[in-house]
Design a protein around this motif. Structure first.
Motif, PDB file in Angstrom:
ATOM      1  N   PRO A 124       0.806  -1.225   0.000  1.00 11.09           N
ATOM      2  CA  PRO A 124       0.000   0.000   0.000  1.00 11.09           C
ATOM      3  C   PRO A 124       0.838   1.274   0.000  1.00 11.09           C
ATOM      4  N   ARG A 125       0.341   2.266  -0.743  1.00 17.01           N
ATOM      5  CA  ARG A 125       0.960   3.578  -0.821  1.00 17.01           C
ATOM      6  C   ARG A 125      -0.137   4.630  -0.676  1.00 17.01           C
ATOM      7  N   CYS A 126       0.234   5.782  -0.133  1.00 11.63           N
ATOM      8  CA  CYS A 126      -0.671   6.924  -0.015  1.00 11.63           C
ATOM      9  C   CYS A 126      -0.026   8.135  -0.670  1.00 11.63           C
ATOM     10  N   ALA A 127      -0.838   9.132  -1.028  1.00 14.90           N
ATOM     11  CA  ALA A 127      -0.320  10.294  -1.739  1.00 14.90           C
ATOM     12  C   ALA A 127      -1.192  11.510  -1.468  1.00 14.90           C
ATOM     13  N   TYR A 128      -0.584  12.695  -1.632  1.00 12.76           N
ATOM     14  CA  TYR A 128      -1.275  13.982  -1.556  1.00 12.76           C
ATOM     15  C   TYR A 128      -1.490  14.490  -2.974  1.00 12.76           C
ATOM     16  N   ILE A 129      -2.675  15.041  -3.238  1.00 15.76           N
ATOM     17  CA  ILE A 129      -3.016  15.552  -4.563  1.00 15.76           C
ATOM     18  C   ILE A 129      -3.301  17.044  -4.465  1.00 15.76           C
ATOM     19  N   ASP A 130      -2.596  17.813  -5.287  1.00 18.77           N
ATOM     20  CA  ASP A 130      -2.879  19.247  -5.385  1.00 18.77           C
ATOM     21  C   ASP A 130      -4.176  19.427  -6.171  1.00 18.77           C
ATOM     22  N   VAL A 131      -5.188  20.021  -5.523  1.00 25.58           N
ATOM     23  CA  VAL A 131      -6.512  20.119  -6.131  1.00 25.58           C
ATOM     24  C   VAL A 131      -6.505  21.040  -7.335  1.00 25.58           C
ATOM     25  N   ALA A 132      -5.829  22.183  -7.237  1.00 22.89           N
ATOM     26  CA  ALA A 132      -5.862  23.161  -8.317  1.00 22.89           C
ATOM     27  C   ALA A 132      -5.229  22.603  -9.587  1.00 22.89           C
ATOM     28  N   ARG A 133      -4.074  21.951  -9.457  1.00 19.99           N
ATOM     29  CA  ARG A 133      -3.372  21.414 -10.632  1.00 19.99           C
ATOM     30  C   ARG A 133      -3.746  19.962 -10.910  1.00 19.99           C
ATOM     31  N   PHE A 134      -4.394  19.326  -9.959  1.00 18.93           N
ATOM     32  CA  PHE A 134      -4.775  17.919 -10.030  1.00 18.93           C
ATOM     33  C   PHE A 134      -3.567  17.057 -10.397  1.00 18.93           C
ATOM     34  N   THR A 135      -2.563  17.126  -9.542  1.00 21.06           N
ATOM     35  CA  THR A 135      -1.331  16.352  -9.696  1.00 21.06           C
ATOM     36  C   THR A 135      -0.886  15.851  -8.332  1.00 21.06           C
ATOM     37  N   PHE A 136      -0.095  14.770  -8.337  1.00 23.60           N
ATOM     38  CA  PHE A 136       0.491  14.262  -7.095  1.00 23.60           C
ATOM     39  C   PHE A 136       1.644  15.188  -6.666  1.00 23.60           C
ATOM     40  N   VAL A 137       1.715  15.420  -5.363  1.00 22.38           N
ATOM     41  CA  VAL A 137       2.800  16.256  -4.846  1.00 22.38           C
ATOM     42  C   VAL A 137       3.697  15.503  -3.875  1.00 22.38           C
ATOM     43  N   ARG A 138       3.209  14.401  -3.280  1.00 19.55           N
ATOM     44  CA  ARG A 138       4.044  13.643  -2.353  1.00 19.55           C
ATOM     45  C   ARG A 138       3.448  12.261  -2.131  1.00 19.55           C
ATOM     46  N   PHE A 139       4.330  11.263  -2.007  1.00 19.92           N
ATOM     47  CA  PHE A 139       3.923   9.887  -1.728  1.00 19.92           C
ATOM     48  C   PHE A 139       4.495   9.471  -0.375  1.00 19.92           C
ATOM     49  N   GLU A 140       3.815   8.507   0.281  1.00 14.96           N
ATOM     50  CA  GLU A 140       4.309   7.988   1.553  1.00 14.96           C
ATOM     51  C   GLU A 140       3.806   6.566   1.769  1.00 14.96           C
ATOM     52  N   GLU A 141       4.381   5.899   2.770  1.00 15.51           N
ATOM     53  CA  GLU A 141       4.014   4.520   3.099  1.00 15.51           C
ATOM     54  C   GLU A 141       2.540   4.458   3.509  1.00 15.51           C
ATOM     55  N   GLY A 142       1.881   3.370   3.067  1.00 18.29           N
ATOM     56  CA  GLY A 142       0.451   3.287   3.356  1.00 18.29           C
ATOM     57  C   GLY A 142       0.011   1.995   4.014  1.00 18.29           C
ATOM     58  N   LYS A 143       0.975   1.173   4.486  1.00 25.84           N
ATOM     59  CA  LYS A 143       0.578  -0.131   5.019  1.00 25.84           C
ATOM     60  C   LYS A 143      -0.204  -0.027   6.321  1.00 25.84           C
ATOM     61  N   GLU A 144      -0.139   1.102   7.036  1.00 29.95           N
ATOM     62  CA  GLU A 144      -0.920   1.280   8.254  1.00 29.95           C
ATOM     63  C   GLU A 144      -2.260   1.957   7.993  1.00 29.95           C
ATOM     64  N   LYS A 145      -2.508   2.311   6.742  1.00 31.44           N
ATOM     65  CA  LYS A 145      -3.702   3.088   6.420  1.00 31.44           C
ATOM     66  C   LYS A 145      -4.607   2.423   5.390  1.00 31.44           C
ATOM     67  N   CYS A 146      -4.069   1.444   4.682  1.00 32.11           N
ATOM     68  CA  CYS A 146      -4.808   0.840   3.576  1.00 32.11           C
ATOM     69  C   CYS A 146      -4.575  -0.666   3.581  1.00 32.11           C
ATOM     70  N   PRO A 147      -5.579  -1.472   3.259  1.00 34.95           N
ATOM     71  CA  PRO A 147      -5.367  -2.920   3.211  1.00 34.95           C
ATOM     72  C   PRO A 147      -4.522  -3.319   2.010  1.00 34.95           C
ATOM     73  N   TYR A 148      -3.860  -4.468   2.136  1.00 37.08           N
ATOM     74  CA  TYR A 148      -3.092  -5.010   1.020  1.00 37.08           C
ATOM     75  C   TYR A 148      -4.009  -5.600  -0.046  1.00 37.08           C
ATOM     76  N   ASP A 149      -5.037  -6.294   0.402  1.00 39.98           N
ATOM     77  CA  ASP A 149      -5.927  -7.042  -0.482  1.00 39.98           C
ATOM     78  C   ASP A 149      -7.060  -6.130  -0.959  1.00 39.98           C
TER      79      ASP A 149
END
Length: 852
Positions: A124-149
């Protein structure tokens, strides 16, 4: 919506679908389908008119006014790398479904950014999205926030800058409820008592109980899930149980015990069952919380199913009952068995949120709680009291498909009454629009949103656009909350009970467009009522058909202007959803019958019949060569116009009309027929006497003749031929229903299970014979029309069954007595019983014809 809610107690075992609309018949719908698949996450921002959609390896930004408009839609690709997919395959995962990045979480992080998480090929991975430009600005670990399956149940949201999520995390699939940020992060305790057991989460909600709280209470978060059952129940054979869990928003864990663990976690069982029928729905599939003016006025709708049976139920709960369960006794694990705890409970109460009572004891946060309170909470997270649904049973039962998702919107009609509109998705891509009237749910229509059968994944309702957005594997559909233009008459518009719609004098329109209150009662009656005449022999049965278009209306019958109040075999009548059955007709049952559909005190005439009960005539002679002809006036058909709606006052619509059509005079030719029958019997009797003497003489001469043996053989041959002619055996053969029950050139009757019973000739010996062919048969009356047999017995399915489209619904608020009400007794069973003991077979010489 006009008028009060009609009674339901006599509508047991009644189908509720009013309109079923296929994909090609959808009105005002917009579709979106990008390059991705599996559209599972929806984030609606009604103010700016934006809909964010999370799919497999893509995120879309759509305009809520028209999601089909691709000129302003944006897409953001987010695929797992080729290396990550190879590692996923090396772990034995499925390359067709699991080794992709499935977006599971999508929510607003702050004014400028969105936050999203995906499975990312089982890493799992998580990311921040800039709303105005609708682009990713940063990624981070997501195993504590999102299921694998991607198939694991998951729920989560961001509230006040805090992210909460619940799922089965990591490769061990350990269920957990977590606060992911900000610090300190909290999670469940993983001690041997195990607060959660293979939990499958379906939803969550925040109720702000701190607002205007008289005790300084805290806000609470509720999580809904199904888990493995370990407690003793009356149906212990079921391995799963539905739950609701609660934690306090201000919980920060304990100081020494339960460090960075929830100290306020409690869970209780949600019951959705029909004990009388031993139906226990133990699998929770979807929930929706309708917030009221206060927390105790809020309600919960839950969609439940069974483990191995395709069946669904909708239950409603009050959060007042939920709070009562969490304030009740605890359960305790004793010798590997759960039992109610009867010992002393420490103070302050374990699992409760911090209130003014705690602050008076200098306990300002969960870290100030004494260890004995925390240790008790660690071992007693399960509550003993079960949460029963409002009314003690489901408000709706679905018997042929699985519900997967539910959303609810409250609607205020022209009279200021509030109704809950339910939008329920199925596992085959259908959307059911329903309204809760009183304690019952009435299905208004079902809509087929997708060509291919596929489960509905998610739904959100837009107040601004007056639309609901529904996602599935193949795309997203924007559906208007109402389709008032489907109702072409005032009768259909008002009695459909759609709180969005009303009659404005010319058409069915949404009530938000009304400028003033309208009186619509003078528009209800149709212009003409179909009238027919029925003639039936005494002792026979006749069915007077009367189809009711509104599923909330009840049929009422009158005879010569007087309402028929008693129904049943003892009264000689039986009523049902398709008409009135006269049982063993007698002379006093002759007269003018009229059927009305009654709803909210409004009587609307539907059908009119003139019934004549004739005495059984003497048997006709077989020597005349043809059956005795009945006069042409024996059967007549007329069409009686009903006065125009404008000529009938409203007061007359609100009560049974006292005056009906005048009775027709009795047939004047019947007395002549009686004299004719007496003369014919006398003549035939004399002929029989003469013929008997002749036959005796011929038999005596034949016995003494040398050719007696030859004559005997010829007589035997003639007798055999005659018997073969008389023995016209038939058998019933079951054939599958097709073409809506119409088969060319075949006679058929309907069986109870929906198949047709075809009447076919039995096998008759077809070997060549030297004997002369039998005499031609006697002339028969003309055949009956294919759609209706004698006495009005219909050869087609009842009207309510013709509307079900494979789905059937049943209201479950009735008692056993109500569910066996004779007013809605099964016509199939009644007709089977009556037909077995019928003594006569009546055929209409001239079938009824009618016109409107």
């Amino acid at each position: 919506m006009v008028g009060k809610a009609p009674p339901y107690k006599k509508r047991a075992n009644q189908l509720l679908i009013v309109i079923a609309v296929a994909v090609r018949g959808l009105l005002g719908c917009n579709h979106f389908r990008g390059a991705a698949v599996n559209y599972s996450s929806l984030l609606l921002e009604d103010g700016p008119g934006l809909l964010y959609v999370g799919a497999r390896e893509a995120i879309y930004k759509l305009d809520t006014s028209n999601i089909s408009d691709t000129s302003i839609s944006l897409s953001l690709e987010w695929a797992a790398s080729a290396e990550q997919k190879r590692q996923c395959l090396s772990k034995g995962k499925n390359n067709q479904t699991e080794c992709y990045n499935h977006v599971r979480f999508l929510d607003r992080y702050n004014d400028t950014h969105l936050y999203t998480c995906g499975t990312h090929a089982f890493r799992p991975r998580c990311a921040y999205i800039d709303v105005a430009r609708f682009t990713f600005v940063r990624f981070e670990e997501g195993k504590e926030k999102c299921p694998y399956d991607p198939t694991k149940g998951y729920t989560g949201f961001i509230i006040d800058g805090e992210m909460y999520s619940a799922s089965q995390y990591e490769f061990r699939n350990i269920p957990d409820i977590r606060r992911n940020f900000p610090f300190p992060n909290l999670r469940m305790d993983d001690s041997p008592t195990r607060w959660l057991l293979e939990s499958d989460f379906v939803g969550s909600a925040l109720l702000r109980e701190s607002i205007n709280s008289s005790i300084g209470d805290d806000d609470k978060l509720y999580f809904f899930f199904t888990e493995r059952n370990t407690e003793p129940t009356a149906y212990s054979s079921q391995t799963k149980v539905a739950r609701v869990a609660r934690v306090c928003k201000g919980d920060i864990g304990g100081q020494r015990s339960l460090q960075r663990k929830w100290m306020s976690f409690l869970k209780a069982r949600l019951v959705c069952a029909i004990p009388d029928y031993e139906l226990y729905f133990n699998v929770l599939r979807s929930v929706f919380v309708v917030e009221g003016s206060s927390v105790h006025d809020s309600v919960l709708y839950g969609v439940f199913g069974l483990e191995n049976v395709k069946m669904s139920a909708v239950c409603q709960y009050s959060f007042r009952d939920v709070q009562t369960a969490f304030d009740g006794p605890y359960m305790e694990l004793q010798d590997t068995k759960w039992r109610e705890y009867t010992g002393e409970v420490p103070k302050p109460r374990p699992g409760s949120c911090i209130t003014d009572q705690h602050r008076a004891l200098l306990i300002n946060s969960s870290r100030d709680l004494p260890d004995n309170v925390l240790n008790f909470a660690l071992r007693h997270a399960l509550m003993s009291r079960q949460i029963q649904p409002v009314g003690g049973r489901p408000v709706l039962l679905q018997r042929s498909a699985d519900y997967t998702k539910i959303a609810v919107k409250q609607v205020v009609d022209m009279d200021g009454r509030v109704y809950d509109m339910l939008f329920i998705g199925t596992d085959e891509g259908w959307l059911h629009r329903a309204v809760k009237i009183g304690d019952h749910v009435h299905i208004i229509e079902e809509l087929q949103l997708f060509e291919e059968k596929q489960p509905i994944n998610n739904m959100v309702i837009s107040q601004k656009q007056n639309s609901i957005y529904v996602s599935a594997a193949s795309g997203v559909v924007q559906v208007p909350l109402s389709s008032c233009e489907r109702y072409t008459s005032c009768y259909d518009c008002v009695f459909a009970r759609d709180p969005f719609c009303g009659w404005d004098g010319r058409a069915c329109a949404e009530i938000v467009t009304f400028k003033h209150r309208l009186i619509i009662m003078s528009y209800i009656l149709p212009g003409f009522v179909m009238h027919r005449t029925r003639a039936v022999m005494a002792g026979d049965d006749v069915l007077l058909q009367c189809e009711i278009r509104s599923n909330l209306a009840t049929p009422h019958w009158t005879l010569n202007g007087q309402e028929l109040e008693g129904y049943g075999v003892d009264f000689g009548y039986r009523t049902g959803t398709d008409g009135l059955l006269i049982i063993g007709a007698q002379n006093q049952q002759s007269g003018h019958y009229r059927c009305y559909t009654v709803e909210n005190g409004v009587w609307v005439p539907v059908r009119s019949y003139m019934v004549r009960v004739q005495p059984v005539p003497p048997p006709a002679s077989h020597l005349s060569g043809s059956p005795t002809a009945l006069p042409e006036s024996f059967f007549t058909t007329t069409t009686a116009p009903t006065p125009s709606p404008s000529s009938i006052p409203v007061e007359q619509l609100l009560s049974p009309p006292p005056a009906l059509l005048p009775s027709r005079p009795e047939f004047q030719t019947y007395r002549h027929m009686e004299a004719m029958y007496i003369s014919l019997v006398a003549v035939l009797g004399g002929l029989c006497l003469v013929l008997t003497v002749v036959l005796l003489y011929v038999s005596f001469c034949a016995r003494n003749s040398p050719n007696a043996r030859k004559y005997s053989q010829q007589a035997l041959s003639i007798t055999t031929a005659t018997e073969r002619k008389r023995s016209s055996h038939f058998e019933l053969k079951t054939i599958s229903s097709h073409c809506n029950g119409r088969a060319e050139g075949r006679s058929r009757v309907m069986s109870r299970d929906g198949e047709f019973l075809q009447i076919v000739s039995a096998d008759i010996q077809t070997t060549p014979s030297k004997e002369p062919p039998p005499a031609p048969p006697l002339p028969m009356p003309p055949p009956l029309p294919a759609s209706e047999y004698a006495n009005g017995l219909s050869a087609t399915l009842p009207s309510v069954l013709r509307k079900m489209n494979g789905n059937s619904y049943v209201l479950l608020r009735q008692t056993d007595t109500e569910m066996t009400s004779p007013l809605y007794h099964s016509f199939t069973e009644e007709l089977n019983k009556i037909l077995e003991k019928r003594k006569h077979t009546q055929l209409d010489i001239q079938p009824d014809e009618s016109s409107v």
